[in-house]
Design a protein around this motif. Structure first.
Motif, PDB file in Angstrom:
ATOM      1  N   ARG A  81      77.724 -98.599  55.004  1.00 17.91           N
ATOM      2  CA  ARG A  81      77.216 -97.355  55.559  1.00 17.91           C
ATOM      3  C   ARG A  81      78.322 -96.595  56.283  1.00 17.91           C
ATOM      4  NH1 ARG A  81      74.730 -95.350  60.182  1.00 17.91           N
ATOM      5  NH2 ARG A  81      72.978 -93.944  59.795  1.00 17.91           N
ATOM      6  N   GLN A  82      78.330 -95.271  56.113  1.00 17.53           N
ATOM      7  CA  GLN A  82      79.295 -94.418  56.791  1.00 17.53           C
ATOM      8  C   GLN A  82      78.537 -93.296  57.481  1.00 17.53           C
ATOM      9  OE1 GLN A  82      82.188 -92.201  54.376  1.00 17.53           O
ATOM     10  NE2 GLN A  82      83.780 -92.946  55.746  1.00 17.53           N
ATOM     11  N   LEU A  83      78.826 -93.097  58.779  1.00 17.46           N
ATOM     12  CA  LEU A  83      78.055 -92.175  59.595  1.00 17.46           C
ATOM     13  C   LEU A  83      78.112 -90.746  59.069  1.00 17.46           C
ATOM     14  CD1 LEU A  83      76.291 -92.011  62.118  1.00 17.46           C
ATOM     15  CD2 LEU A  83      78.364 -91.592  63.451  1.00 17.46           C
ATOM     16  N   GLN A  87      79.327 -85.350  55.018  1.00 16.55           N
ATOM     17  CA  GLN A  87      80.525 -84.540  55.208  1.00 16.55           C
ATOM     18  C   GLN A  87      81.639 -84.995  54.275  1.00 16.55           C
ATOM     19  OE1 GLN A  87      78.540 -85.689  57.530  1.00 16.55           O
ATOM     20  NE2 GLN A  87      78.503 -84.420  59.374  1.00 16.55           N
ATOM     21  N   ARG A  88      81.712 -86.307  54.036  1.00 15.61           N
ATOM     22  CA  ARG A  88      82.780 -86.801  53.185  1.00 15.61           C
ATOM     23  C   ARG A  88      82.596 -86.382  51.734  1.00 15.61           C
ATOM     24  NH1 ARG A  88      83.434 -92.775  52.069  1.00 15.61           N
ATOM     25  NH2 ARG A  88      83.027 -92.168  49.928  1.00 15.61           N
ATOM     26  N   ILE A  89      81.349 -86.439  51.231  1.00 14.21           N
ATOM     27  CA  ILE A  89      81.176 -86.034  49.834  1.00 14.21           C
ATOM     28  C   ILE A  89      81.342 -84.523  49.683  1.00 14.21           C
ATOM     29  CG2 ILE A  89      79.761 -88.025  49.230  1.00 14.21           C
ATOM     30  CD1 ILE A  89      77.293 -86.314  49.389  1.00 14.21           C
ATOM     31  N   LEU A  90      80.990 -83.760  50.726  1.00 12.27           N
ATOM     32  CA  LEU A  90      81.267 -82.327  50.698  1.00 12.27           C
ATOM     33  C   LEU A  90      82.766 -82.081  50.634  1.00 12.27           C
ATOM     34  CD1 LEU A  90      80.526 -79.328  50.986  1.00 12.27           C
ATOM     35  CD2 LEU A  90      80.479 -79.664  53.469  1.00 12.27           C
ATOM     36  N   TYR A  91      83.512 -82.798  51.468  1.00  9.39           N
ATOM     37  CA  TYR A  91      84.971 -82.669  51.454  1.00  9.39           C
ATOM     38  C   TYR A  91      85.523 -83.045  50.079  1.00  9.39           C
ATOM     39  CZ  TYR A  91      89.885 -83.728  52.389  1.00  9.39           C
ATOM     40  OH  TYR A  91      91.251 -83.788  52.337  1.00  9.39           O
ATOM     41  N   SER A 117      76.772 -90.211  43.970  1.00 11.76           N
ATOM     42  CA  SER A 117      77.016 -91.306  44.911  1.00 11.76           C
ATOM     43  C   SER A 117      76.023 -92.430  44.648  1.00 11.76           C
ATOM     44  CB  SER A 117      76.866 -90.814  46.356  1.00 11.76           C
ATOM     45  OG  SER A 117      77.793 -89.787  46.638  1.00 11.76           O
ATOM     46  N   ILE A 118      76.547 -93.610  44.336  1.00 17.10           N
ATOM     47  CA  ILE A 118      75.717 -94.798  44.133  1.00 17.10           C
ATOM     48  C   ILE A 118      75.865 -95.653  45.383  1.00 17.10           C
ATOM     49  CG2 ILE A 118      75.292 -96.810  42.669  1.00 17.10           C
ATOM     50  CD1 ILE A 118      76.762 -95.280  40.420  1.00 17.10           C
ATOM     51  N   LEU A 119      74.813 -95.721  46.189  1.00 16.13           N
ATOM     52  CA  LEU A 119      74.892 -96.363  47.500  1.00 16.13           C
ATOM     53  C   LEU A 119      74.255 -97.746  47.476  1.00 16.13           C
ATOM     54  CD1 LEU A 119      73.936 -93.322  49.781  1.00 16.13           C
ATOM     55  CD2 LEU A 119      76.163 -93.939  48.844  1.00 16.13           C
ATOM     56  N   TYR A 120      75.050 -98.754  47.818  1.00 19.04           N
ATOM     57  CA  TYR A 120      74.547-100.115  47.990  1.00 19.04           C
ATOM     58  C   TYR A 120      74.323-100.408  49.476  1.00 19.04           C
ATOM     59  CZ  TYR A 120      75.377-101.428  43.124  1.00 19.04           C
ATOM     60  OH  TYR A 120      75.321-101.508  41.754  1.00 19.04           O
ATOM     61  N   CYS A 121      74.211 -99.362  50.284  1.00 21.22           N
ATOM     62  CA  CYS A 121      73.976 -99.501  51.713  1.00 21.22           C
ATOM     63  C   CYS A 121      72.791 -98.616  52.077  1.00 21.22           C
ATOM     64  CB  CYS A 121      75.214 -99.075  52.503  1.00 21.22           C
ATOM     65  SG  CYS A 121      75.842 -97.432  52.042  1.00 21.22           S
TER      66      CYS A 121
END
Length: 342
Positions: A81-83, A87-91, A117-121
């Motif tokens: 997980r990233q807080l 914002q990161r995928i927008l960047y 984005s494939i999230l395992y979290c």
């Protein structure tokens, strides 16, 4: 491991296998099923996490591809997980756009970007396991869509802004929990459990069965893959332990603060009530006796009030009855009464 129907996990395949042109059909199949548009990948472009650093290998891996229409496709697997993930995928999409337009180019050279984005979290709250975001311009008063004119192959055509702006797909693997009844569900089953139906006809998964079989790897590749999976399991266990310890510490702190606050407030209120009642009784039976009885009763009421406040605080924190009983000594009936009054 080692079972005939075990297939290589998707994040490992992305880093080590899907960049090979011979395996483009696997990624094409997944993107086609997800977006509903037939996709043909022309090339894999240089991306952020092609390096083999430990952080990239065990936290995330990405692929940047260009399809036959010149669109850019960012596919990323995120393991922790990233807080500030949005914002990161927008960047990432903005960076991809600027990297693929030269200074002096006209704006018609701006590339359409798909971010997957494939999230395992665990990320966000919602009742679905796939979310799609697309830029729309709606009339503030009418709700109608804005339609814009663009030149395409020498002809002026009408398009919605979504034709130009990036699109985002967030695939929440951990939130998927059903029997597959669609091609997308079959892909979700593979992403979560590594299982593929024997008779699947879903684009991409047919190729997974042929090219991503665990037993097809060399002994060296299997050792590296097993070490990767072990590291992920250890990392997830560490994160789960940290969350559990944080919850326990928060519970203990909350109970201590609740007791202190409740007892202090209850004693203060009880003493005040006791003094008032003591004065009243003292006028009838004598000030000395009234003060003694008032103070005793006030102390008793203060303690009772304090324990009640502790219980109320624990109820507001969502604690179960058994925890509240152990913390306060109150009966189930009293706790139930307090819950009703909340």
């Amino acid at each position: 491991m080692g079972q005939e129907n075990t297939y290589i996990r998707f994040d490992w395949a992305m880093k080590h296998m899907l960049r090979d042109k011979a395996n483009f059909d696997i990624l094409e199949g997944f993107i086609t099923v997800l977006t509903g548009e037939t996709v043909h990948i022309e090339e894999i472009l240089e991306s952020e996490s092609n390096q083999d650093s430990a952080e990239d290998k065990f936290n995330r891996v990405d692929i940047k591809a260009k399809n036959s229409r010149g669109h850019l496709i960012l596919v990323e697997v995120q393991l922790t997980r990233q807080l500030y993930y949005l914002q990161r995928i927008l960047y990432g999409t903005c960076k991809a756009i600027t990297e693929h337009i030269n200074v002096g180019d006209k704006y018609d050279q701006v590339k359409k970007v798909y971010s997957i984005s494939i999230l395992y979290c665990d990320y966000g709250q919602g009742d679905d396991y796939v979310y799609h975001g697309q830029t729309q311009f709606k009339g503030l008063h009418t709700g109608s869509d804005l339609v814009v004119s663009m030149k395409e192959e020498g002809v002026i055509v009408q398009h919605l802004p979504g034709k130009v702006f990036p699109e985002y797909y967030i695939v929440r693997v951990n939130a998927y929990n059903k029997v597959p009844d669609s091609p997308l569900d079959e892909w979700m089953t593979y992403l979560k459990s590594g299982k593929v139906k024997e008779d699947t006809r879903t684009p991409g998964l047919q190729q997974v069965k042929k090219k991503l079989r665990y037993l097809s790897m060399s002994a060296k590749e299997r050792r590296e893959y097993d070490a990767h999976m072990d590291t992920i399991m250890v990392q997830n266990d560490v994160l789960d332990t940290a969350r559990e310890e944080g919850w326990t510490e928060g519970l203990e702190k909350g109970m201590a603060e609740g007791r202190a606050q409740g007892l202090a407030q209850g004693l203060a209120e009880g003493r005040a009530e006791g003094r008032a009642e003591g004065r009243a009784e003292g006028r009838a039976e004598g000030r000395a006796e009234g003060r003694a009885e008032g103070m005793a009763e006030g102390l008793s009421k203060g303690m009772e009030k304090g324990v009640t406040n502790v219980a109320a605080n624990l109820i507001s924190l969502g604690m179960p009855d058994d925890v509240i009983m152990r913390a306060t000594g109150l009966s189930v009936e009293v706790i139930a009464s307090l819950r009703k009054s909340e």
